[in-house]
Motif scaffolding. Sequence first.
Motif, short mmCIF file in Angstrom:
data_model
loop_
_atom_site.label_atom_id
_atom_site.label_comp_id
_atom_site.label_asym_id
_atom_site.label_seq_id
_atom_site.Cartn_x
_atom_site.Cartn_y
_atom_site.Cartn_z
N THR A 111 0.83 -1.21 0.00
CA THR A 111 0.00 0.00 0.00
C THR A 111 0.86 1.26 0.00
N GLN A 112 2.00 1.23 0.67
CA GLN A 112 2.90 2.38 0.66
C GLN A 112 3.49 2.60 -0.74
N LEU A 113 3.86 1.51 -1.40
CA LEU A 113 4.36 1.62 -2.78
C LEU A 113 3.29 2.18 -3.70
N HIS A 114 2.06 1.71 -3.51
CA HIS A 114 0.95 2.16 -4.35
C HIS A 114 0.65 3.64 -4.12
N LYS A 115 0.70 4.07 -2.86
CA LYS A 115 0.44 5.48 -2.56
C LYS A 115 1.52 6.37 -3.17
N LYS A 116 2.76 5.94 -3.08
CA LYS A 116 3.88 6.71 -3.63
C LYS A 116 3.79 6.81 -5.15
N ASP A 117 3.45 5.71 -5.82
CA ASP A 117 3.34 5.68 -7.28
C ASP A 117 2.29 4.65 -7.68
N TYR A 147 1.19 3.72 -10.33
CA TYR A 147 1.47 2.98 -11.57
C TYR A 147 2.76 2.18 -11.49
N PHE A 148 3.36 2.08 -10.31
CA PHE A 148 4.62 1.37 -10.15
C PHE A 148 4.54 -0.04 -10.74
N PHE A 149 3.55 -0.79 -10.34
CA PHE A 149 3.43 -2.18 -10.80
C PHE A 149 2.81 -2.28 -12.19
N LEU A 150 2.01 -1.31 -12.54
CA LEU A 150 1.35 -1.35 -13.85
C LEU A 150 2.27 -0.92 -14.99
N SER A 151 3.38 -0.26 -14.64
CA SER A 151 4.27 0.27 -15.68
C SER A 151 4.97 -0.83 -16.48
N ASN A 152 5.01 -2.05 -15.97
CA ASN A 152 5.67 -3.12 -16.70
C ASN A 152 4.70 -3.97 -17.53
N LEU A 190 -11.76 -10.27 -9.50
CA LEU A 190 -11.21 -9.12 -8.78
C LEU A 190 -9.89 -8.64 -9.36
N GLY A 191 -9.88 -8.43 -10.65
CA GLY A 191 -8.71 -7.86 -11.30
C GLY A 191 -7.79 -8.90 -11.93
N THR A 192 -6.90 -8.42 -12.76
CA THR A 192 -5.99 -9.30 -13.47
C THR A 192 -4.81 -9.74 -12.62
N GLY A 193 -4.53 -9.02 -11.55
CA GLY A 193 -3.39 -9.34 -10.72
C GLY A 193 -2.18 -8.50 -11.05
N ASN A 194 -2.28 -7.64 -12.08
CA ASN A 194 -1.15 -6.77 -12.42
C ASN A 194 -0.85 -5.80 -11.29
N ASP A 195 -1.87 -5.36 -10.58
CA ASP A 195 -1.67 -4.48 -9.43
C ASP A 195 -1.85 -5.32 -8.17
N PRO A 196 -0.77 -5.60 -7.43
CA PRO A 196 -0.88 -6.47 -6.26
C PRO A 196 -1.69 -5.86 -5.11
N LEU A 197 -2.06 -4.59 -5.22
CA LEU A 197 -2.91 -4.00 -4.19
C LEU A 197 -4.24 -4.75 -4.11
N ASN A 198 -4.82 -5.10 -5.26
CA ASN A 198 -6.07 -5.87 -5.26
C ASN A 198 -5.87 -7.22 -4.56
#
Length: 163
Positions: free
Chosen positions: A95-101, A103-108, A125-133
């Motif tokens: 969640t801290q990584l997601h708040k900071k950016d 798109y961090f995980f989605l950029s790849n 519940l999503g594709t799993g590209n964003d581990p926040l879900n």
Amino acid sequence: MSIDATDADATKTRLNEVQDLQKVMGYTLANATDPDHRHHLPDEWGAEFRRLGTRQIGWEPGQWNKPYGYQVLGGLLRYGNYDSRFLTPIAEHITQLHKKDPYFFLSNKPVGSPDTYGFNPAGELGTGNDPLNSVLEALGHSPEASEKFFTGTPTAYNEDGTV
């Protein structure tokens, strides 16, 4: 295996088998990371998961768009009741990584492809590209970890997972 299972040419049987494998691996990880179980992994595994969470993982020479460790782990976290000592620090870090950016995980993610890697073969519940879900799903069936995450004092983590 999940790439082959979610490919457009994959058979329904292969997809079902990978979905079952992902569930079993999630439940196994939940049990293995619970220090109250007779057979469990050492606490250092949580720190190692956090360290690898922001590292890209490749399996082919010259591979582009390598997934991050948390994207791979996220598919497993969707299953099992995780001990708060393991899950809460990972949830805080993600969640801290997601708040900071956000798109961090989605950029790849490869352009024009919703799910090249099959992080979430179940497709719920999503594709799993964003581990926040994925980590929110894990908190949803890990009541003690969820309570600690939402009511406890959070620990601040660096991008590499260190405190």
